[in-house]
Motif scaffolding. Structure first.
Motif, PDB file in Angstrom:
ATOM      1  N   VAL A 193      49.037  16.295  58.758  1.00  0.00           N
ATOM      2  CA  VAL A 193      47.924  15.679  58.029  1.00  0.00           C
ATOM      3  C   VAL A 193      48.158  15.872  56.525  1.00  0.00           C
ATOM      4  CG1 VAL A 193      46.405  17.725  58.172  1.00  0.00           C
ATOM      5  CG2 VAL A 193      45.389  15.478  57.975  1.00  0.00           C
ATOM      6  N   ASP A 194      47.939  14.798  55.761  1.00  0.00           N
ATOM      7  CA  ASP A 194      48.168  14.864  54.314  1.00  0.00           C
ATOM      8  C   ASP A 194      46.889  15.140  53.556  1.00  0.00           C
ATOM      9  OD1 ASP A 194      51.029  13.909  54.372  1.00  0.00           O
ATOM     10  OD2 ASP A 194      50.029  12.231  55.380  1.00  0.00           O
ATOM     11  N   LEU A 195      45.767  14.633  54.090  1.00  0.00           N
ATOM     12  CA  LEU A 195      44.483  14.736  53.393  1.00  0.00           C
ATOM     13  C   LEU A 195      43.411  15.076  54.417  1.00  0.00           C
ATOM     14  CD1 LEU A 195      44.979  11.310  51.577  1.00  0.00           C
ATOM     15  CD2 LEU A 195      45.046  13.515  50.407  1.00  0.00           C
ATOM     16  N   LEU A 196      42.493  15.970  54.053  1.00  0.00           N
ATOM     17  CA  LEU A 196      41.473  16.392  55.019  1.00  0.00           C
ATOM     18  C   LEU A 196      40.174  16.696  54.275  1.00  0.00           C
ATOM     19  CD1 LEU A 196      41.911  18.794  57.987  1.00  0.00           C
ATOM     20  CD2 LEU A 196      40.287  19.433  56.208  1.00  0.00           C
ATOM     21  N   SER A 197      39.080  16.117  54.779  1.00  0.00           N
ATOM     22  CA  SER A 197      37.774  16.285  54.110  1.00  0.00           C
ATOM     23  C   SER A 197      36.972  17.410  54.734  1.00  0.00           C
ATOM     24  CB  SER A 197      36.955  14.993  54.236  1.00  0.00           C
ATOM     25  OG  SER A 197      37.620  13.926  53.622  1.00  0.00           O
ATOM     26  N   MET A 198      36.278  18.159  53.858  1.00  0.00           N
ATOM     27  CA  MET A 198      35.421  19.256  54.302  1.00  0.00           C
ATOM     28  C   MET A 198      34.084  19.172  53.555  1.00  0.00           C
ATOM     29  SD  MET A 198      38.219  22.289  53.570  1.00  0.00           S
ATOM     30  CE  MET A 198      37.390  23.621  54.415  1.00  0.00           C
ATOM     31  N   SER A 199      33.055  19.765  54.143  1.00  0.00           N
ATOM     32  CA  SER A 199      31.746  19.795  53.488  1.00  0.00           C
ATOM     33  C   SER A 199      31.096  21.151  53.712  1.00  0.00           C
ATOM     34  CB  SER A 199      30.859  18.683  54.061  1.00  0.00           C
ATOM     35  OG  SER A 199      29.563  18.777  53.531  1.00  0.00           O
ATOM     36  N   SER A 200      30.513  21.694  52.668  1.00  0.00           N
ATOM     37  CA  SER A 200      29.954  23.050  52.731  1.00  0.00           C
ATOM     38  C   SER A 200      28.675  23.142  53.567  1.00  0.00           C
ATOM     39  CB  SER A 200      29.697  23.505  51.288  1.00  0.00           C
ATOM     40  OG  SER A 200      28.666  24.409  51.190  1.00  0.00           O
ATOM     41  N   HIS A 201      27.810  22.117  53.475  1.00  0.00           N
ATOM     42  CA  HIS A 201      26.481  22.290  54.089  1.00  0.00           C
ATOM     43  C   HIS A 201      26.491  22.170  55.611  1.00  0.00           C
ATOM     44  CE1 HIS A 201      24.994  18.062  54.937  1.00  0.00           C
ATOM     45  NE2 HIS A 201      26.005  17.775  54.153  1.00  0.00           N
ATOM     46  N   LYS A 202      27.658  21.837  56.173  1.00  0.00           N
ATOM     47  CA  LYS A 202      27.755  21.821  57.644  1.00  0.00           C
ATOM     48  C   LYS A 202      28.138  23.204  58.168  1.00  0.00           C
ATOM     49  CE  LYS A 202      27.469  17.243  57.550  1.00  0.00           C
ATOM     50  NZ  LYS A 202      26.296  16.491  57.967  1.00  0.00           N
ATOM     51  N   ILE A 203      28.498  24.110  57.258  1.00  0.00           N
ATOM     52  CA  ILE A 203      28.937  25.446  57.709  1.00  0.00           C
ATOM     53  C   ILE A 203      28.147  26.543  56.991  1.00  0.00           C
ATOM     54  CG2 ILE A 203      31.231  24.729  58.492  1.00  0.00           C
ATOM     55  CD1 ILE A 203      32.344  25.979  55.858  1.00  0.00           C
ATOM     56  N   TYR A 204      26.860  26.329  56.818  1.00  0.00           N
ATOM     57  CA  TYR A 204      25.959  27.370  56.292  1.00  0.00           C
ATOM     58  C   TYR A 204      26.182  27.655  54.812  1.00  0.00           C
ATOM     59  CZ  TYR A 204      25.177  27.923  61.257  1.00  0.00           C
ATOM     60  OH  TYR A 204      24.888  27.673  62.565  1.00  0.00           O
ATOM     61  N   GLY A 205      26.756  26.672  54.116  1.00  0.00           N
ATOM     62  CA  GLY A 205      26.891  26.765  52.667  1.00  0.00           C
ATOM     63  C   GLY A 205      25.901  25.818  52.015  1.00  0.00           C
ATOM     64  N   PRO A 206      25.907  25.767  50.683  1.00  0.00           N
ATOM     65  CA  PRO A 206      24.964  24.878  49.979  1.00  0.00           C
ATOM     66  C   PRO A 206      25.345  23.403  50.107  1.00  0.00           C
ATOM     67  CG  PRO A 206      26.458  25.922  48.432  1.00  0.00           C
ATOM     68  CD  PRO A 206      26.763  26.535  49.765  1.00  0.00           C
ATOM     69  N   LYS A 207      24.372  22.551  49.866  1.00  0.00           N
ATOM     70  CA  LYS A 207      24.624  21.106  49.868  1.00  0.00           C
ATOM     71  C   LYS A 207      25.271  20.693  48.549  1.00  0.00           C
ATOM     72  CE  LYS A 207      20.762  20.328  52.993  1.00  0.00           C
ATOM     73  NZ  LYS A 207      20.689  21.764  53.362  1.00  0.00           N
ATOM     74  N   GLY A 208      25.909  19.519  48.565  1.00  0.00           N
ATOM     75  CA  GLY A 208      26.458  18.973  47.319  1.00  0.00           C
ATOM     76  C   GLY A 208      27.774  19.606  46.895  1.00  0.00           C
ATOM     77  N   VAL A 209      28.503  20.182  47.840  1.00  0.00           N
ATOM     78  CA  VAL A 209      29.826  20.712  47.508  1.00  0.00           C
ATOM     79  C   VAL A 209      30.725  20.570  48.736  1.00  0.00           C
ATOM     80  CG1 VAL A 209      29.050  23.099  47.939  1.00  0.00           C
ATOM     81  CG2 VAL A 209      31.108  22.733  46.605  1.00  0.00           C
TER      82      VAL A 209
END
Ligand SMILES: Cc1ncc(COP(=O)(O)O)c(C=O)c1O
Length: 384
Positions: A193-209
């Protein structure tokens, strides 16, 4: 009212440990990481720590992590970043029908710019056939973007095989891993995989990052946010330091959770939910691939009942779930994902999705299923 939250694929609460590490960055440690003075340098060090933590969760190098404003930006960054960087040369992209809107909508924008996009179908369990991906590739293909996990049905795609079929063809492979990061143990080095997206608010982190993993050696992407030279000139704008620090901590906690083998607990609880539903409610169907699925997700349909009515009845008892039917998505359209499984509208409209989190207990499950069973009886008696 006692609240039971069973909608963790929508978002998760910020953990106390996460909030605790964030708060000083709103108050005393407010420096701009680009400043040379000690306040700025302190912020820069904290960004570096967070970058290490995010990278470690997915087995990446810290330099391969670009911080963004969340999963949507990461997806836009990957798609527009590849397409516009390679503009005019390769104008073909391959994706699948059940991607998130943050994939499908930038692709629509590209179609308006004369790019050609192939939307591959999925089977009745929501799986993309890797062979179909291979067959769709042409000399003009610049990018394949196939999600890792689906938010509605939890089906995991065989991104290992898809990546291996694309490898060495001069085509970049992106995966939207917003739903799988933290819920499934994986290492980016195990996939091509060359590129992979992640999101903080799906794993108990803040939204918007969030973050985009950009594998070392990937050609320079078009930057969706041009500004100062932040993120090694890959994404401009003063960094969201408190958010990134919180995201880093959330990743560290998720990795610890995975390493301690606790993902099993999510699956046990989800299977308990499934068994209790089956035991108490007749004519229920479960959607998605039971063999290869997120451990926390259960999508089900209750023939003759109405999903929205069930959601509201559960909400009145303090239980939060979501539906795949019209109104919850705010589009007025039935779920694209369930439609792609070729389910009839009546089944789509009778569906709800449970997505469990680390804090859910068997008492939560018991209470929710009893409330659901009553709501299904009432809804079936009073068809819309
Ligand atoms: C698969 C998937 N991709 C992308 C996103 C968007 O992430 P964010 O809310 O961080 O923009 C979501 C959010 O639900 C998602 O489920």
């Amino acid at each position: 009212m006692h609240k039971i939250y069973l909608d963790h694929n929508s978002t998760t609460p910020v953990l106390k440990e996460v909030l605790d590490v964030m708060l000083p960055f709103y108050k005393d440690n407010f420096g701009n990481p680009s400043s040379i003075h000690s306040d700025g340098r302190a912020a820069r060090v904290s960004l570096d720590v967070a970058r290490d933590q995010v990278a470690e969760l997915i087995g990446a190098r810290p330099s391969e992590i670009v911080f963004t404003s969340g999963g949507s930006e990461s997806n836009n960054f990957a798609i527009l970043g590849v397409a516009l960087a390679l503009n005019s040369k390769k104008r073909h992209i391959v994706t699948c029908e059940i991607e998130h809107a943050a994939i499908l909508n930038p692709l629509k924008q590209l179609e308006a710019l004369d790019f050609h996009v192939d939307y591959l179908p999925v089977d009745s369990l929501g799986r993309v056939d890797p062979k179909k991906v291979e067959d769709a590739l042409t000399e003009s293909t610049s990018l394949v973007t196939i999600q890792h996990a689906n938010s509605e049905i939890g089906t995991l795609q065989n991104i290992k095989e898809i990546g291996s079929l694309i490898k060495n063809k001069g085509i970049l492979f992106h995966t939207d891993a917003v739903q799988s990061v933290g819920k499934v143990a994986f290492n980016v080095n195990d996939f091509s995989v060359d590129l992979l997206s992640m999101s903080s608010h799906k794993i108990y982190g803040p939204k918007g990052v969030g973050a985009l993993f950009v594998k070392r050696g990937t050609p320079a992407l078009f930057s969706p946010v041009c500004g100062g030279g932040q993120e090694k000139k890959r994404r401009g704008g003063t960094e969201n330091v408190p958010g990134i620090v919180g995201f880093g901590k959330a990743c560290q906690i998720a990795l610890d959770f995975i390493n301690k083998g606790k993902l099993k607990q999510l699956k046990i609880m989800r299977d308990l939910l499934r068994d209790k539903i089956e035991g108490l409610i007749p004519n229920v169907e479960f959607y998605g691939c039971s063999k290869n699925r997120l451990p926390n997700t259960l999508s089900c349909g209750f023939d003759g009942a109405d999903g929205e009515t069930l959601l509201i009845a559960l909400d009145m008892k303090g239980i939060s779930v979501s539906t795949g039917s019209a109104c919850s998505s705010g589009t007025g359209m039935p779920s694209k994902v369930l439609s792609a499984l070729k389910l009839p509208l009546s089944k789509i409209n009778s569906s709800i999705r449970f997505s469990l989190g680390w804090a859910n207990t068997s008492e939560d499950i018991d209470f929710a299923v009893k409330a659901l069973a009553k709501a299904v009886v009432v809804s079936r008696r009073n068809p819309l």
